[in-house]
Design an enzyme around this catalytic site. Structure first.
Site, short mmCIF file in Angstrom:
data_model
loop_
_atom_site.label_atom_id
_atom_site.label_comp_id
_atom_site.label_asym_id
_atom_site.label_seq_id
_atom_site.Cartn_x
_atom_site.Cartn_y
_atom_site.Cartn_z
N SER A 34 0.70 -0.98 -0.05
CA SER A 34 -0.17 0.17 0.08
C SER A 34 0.73 1.27 0.10
CB SER A 34 -0.79 -0.12 1.23
OG SER A 34 -1.44 1.25 1.40
N HIS A 59 -1.18 -1.26 -4.24
CA HIS A 59 -2.41 -0.91 -3.69
C HIS A 59 -2.60 0.46 -3.38
CE1 HIS A 59 -5.93 -1.92 -1.13
NE2 HIS A 59 -5.44 -1.09 -0.30
N MET A 63 -9.21 8.09 -0.04
CA MET A 63 -9.92 8.53 1.32
C MET A 63 -10.39 9.76 0.98
SD MET A 63 -7.51 7.20 4.17
CE MET A 63 -6.58 5.61 4.13
N HIS A 92 -8.34 1.11 -3.99
CA HIS A 92 -9.23 0.94 -2.97
C HIS A 92 -9.99 2.12 -2.46
CE1 HIS A 92 -9.53 -0.51 1.73
NE2 HIS A 92 -10.74 -0.27 1.45
N MET A 94 -12.16 4.49 -0.29
CA MET A 94 -12.65 4.45 0.84
C MET A 94 -13.56 5.83 0.93
SD MET A 94 -9.85 3.13 3.19
CE MET A 94 -8.57 3.22 2.09
N MET A 165 -11.28 -6.00 5.57
CA MET A 165 -10.55 -5.26 6.32
C MET A 165 -10.30 -5.92 7.71
SD MET A 165 -10.15 -2.40 4.37
CE MET A 165 -9.00 -1.55 5.72
N GLY A 170 -9.07 3.76 6.92
CA GLY A 170 -8.72 5.10 7.32
C GLY A 170 -7.09 5.48 7.59
N GLY A 172 -2.99 4.11 8.07
CA GLY A 172 -2.02 2.79 8.02
C GLY A 172 -1.56 2.45 9.48
N GLY A 173 -0.68 1.51 9.67
CA GLY A 173 -0.11 1.37 10.96
C GLY A 173 -0.98 1.03 12.10
N ASP A 203 -6.57 -6.53 4.05
CA ASP A 203 -5.95 -5.16 4.10
C ASP A 203 -6.08 -4.98 5.76
OD1 ASP A 203 -4.78 -2.60 3.72
OD2 ASP A 203 -6.74 -2.22 2.62
N GLY A 204 -4.71 -4.45 6.22
CA GLY A 204 -4.69 -3.69 7.35
C GLY A 204 -3.83 -4.70 8.44
N GLY A 205 -2.44 -3.97 8.68
CA GLY A 205 -1.82 -4.51 9.96
C GLY A 205 -1.10 -5.96 9.43
N GLY A 225 1.04 -2.17 4.09
CA GLY A 225 1.64 -0.63 3.92
C GLY A 225 2.92 -0.62 4.90
C1 DX5 Z 1 -6.19 1.43 5.67
C2 DX5 Z 1 -5.76 1.03 4.46
C3 DX5 Z 1 -4.58 0.26 4.14
C4 DX5 Z 1 -3.35 0.53 4.96
C5 DX5 Z 1 -2.76 -0.64 5.26
O1 DX5 Z 1 -7.28 2.04 5.67
O2 DX5 Z 1 -7.09 0.62 3.50
O3 DX5 Z 1 -4.54 -0.17 3.00
O4 DX5 Z 1 -2.69 1.34 3.88
O5 DX5 Z 1 -1.62 -0.11 5.88
P1 DX5 Z 1 -1.07 -1.19 7.04
O6 DX5 Z 1 -0.24 -2.18 6.24
O7 DX5 Z 1 0.26 -0.24 7.67
O8 DX5 Z 1 -2.20 -1.50 7.99
ZN ZN Z 2 -6.44 -0.23 1.41
#
Ligand code: DX5
Ligand code: ZN
Length: 243
Positions: A34, A59, A63, A92, A94, A165, A170, A172-173, A203-205, A225
């Protein structure tokens, strides 16, 4: 679902996964780094770097500050990235009522376009998926952590991918939510019956410690990400996800 069907569909999931095992015993998957975690002042450099490191897709998180409490990038950035890479752009969305913008995102160069089921009324979500496909793009839905798997049922046959998800969208991290694994498994079982070619993305973490868990439960595309961009050896990280 009768118990014998549940057992059979579990067997089919396990068989499906078996075919994806490499000789080393790990399950194969695609990685979509991402770029939310990239250096926005050097996106071209970071994308060429992820190509060299063997990543499969890019990715791109969009947002709008309404559907999620953050604003990232939009159509002009997707358009600017298109000539920079031949990798599929996995966009993606959002954003609230995505039907308003899908045509522009496809024209900008998206190969995969994911909309959130929570972002509009069900009939509009169906119409949006049809529209994405009519435009020649792969269509996907995404489910936020608190959205039950059942909400995806009306869309299963209209999707090329379902994005589960594992954090609140919203930012990353955030911390990976392992309690989303039953949702992935349930969706995989339903898809095996009605739309076996549809893939599941997580997606996420996602990181090196939880990627195998995602794959064991049926995920075939893993977004990363922070874990990708912070890895000291990004190429090795990519290989770990792809196994
Ligand atoms: C969050 C995003 C993710 C995000 C993932 O809303 O959709 O794609 O960038 O980042 P990490 O891998 O750091 O959770
Ligand atoms: Zn995403």
């Amino acid at each position: 679902m009768p118990i014998c069907d549940i057992v059979l569909s579990r067997i089919s999931l396990n068989e499906k996964l078996m075919t994806k095992h490499k000789e080393n015993g790990f399950i194969m998957a695609k990685i979509a780094p991402s770029i939310l975690a990239a250096d926005f002042a050097n996106l071209e450099r970071d994308i060429h770097d992820l190509e060299r490191n063997g990543a499969d897709w890019v990715h791109v998180d969009i947002m709008d500050g309404i559907f999620v409490p953050n604003i990232s990038i939009g159509i002009p950035v997707v358009q600017a990235l298109r000539p920079v890479t031949d990798l599929p752009l996995d966009v993606h969305l959002m954003i609230d009522r995505p039907i308003r913008y899908v045509e522009e995102f496809v024209k900008a160069g998206a190969d995969w376009l994911t909309i959130h089921v929570e972002a509009d009324q069900p009939q509009n979500i169906l119409d949006t998926l049809d529209k994405i496909r009519e435009l020649g793009c792969k269509a996907a839905i995404s489910l936020k952590p608190r959205t039950p798997a059942e909400v995806a049922i009306p869309y299963l046959e209209k999707c090329d991918m379902i994005l589960v998800m594992t954090v609140e969208p919203g930012f990353g991290g955030q911390k990976f939510m392992a309690d989303m694994m039953p949702k992935i498994r349930q969706l995989r079982e339903w898809l095996d019956d009605v739309n076996p070619d549809c893939v599941i993305e997580v997606d996420g973490g996602v990181d090196a410690g939880n990627c195998e868990l995602c794959k064991e439960n049926g995920a075939e595309v893993l977004v990363a990400g922070s874990a990708y961009f912070k890895a000291t050896d990004r190429a090795a990280f990519v290989k770990t996800i792809q196994a």
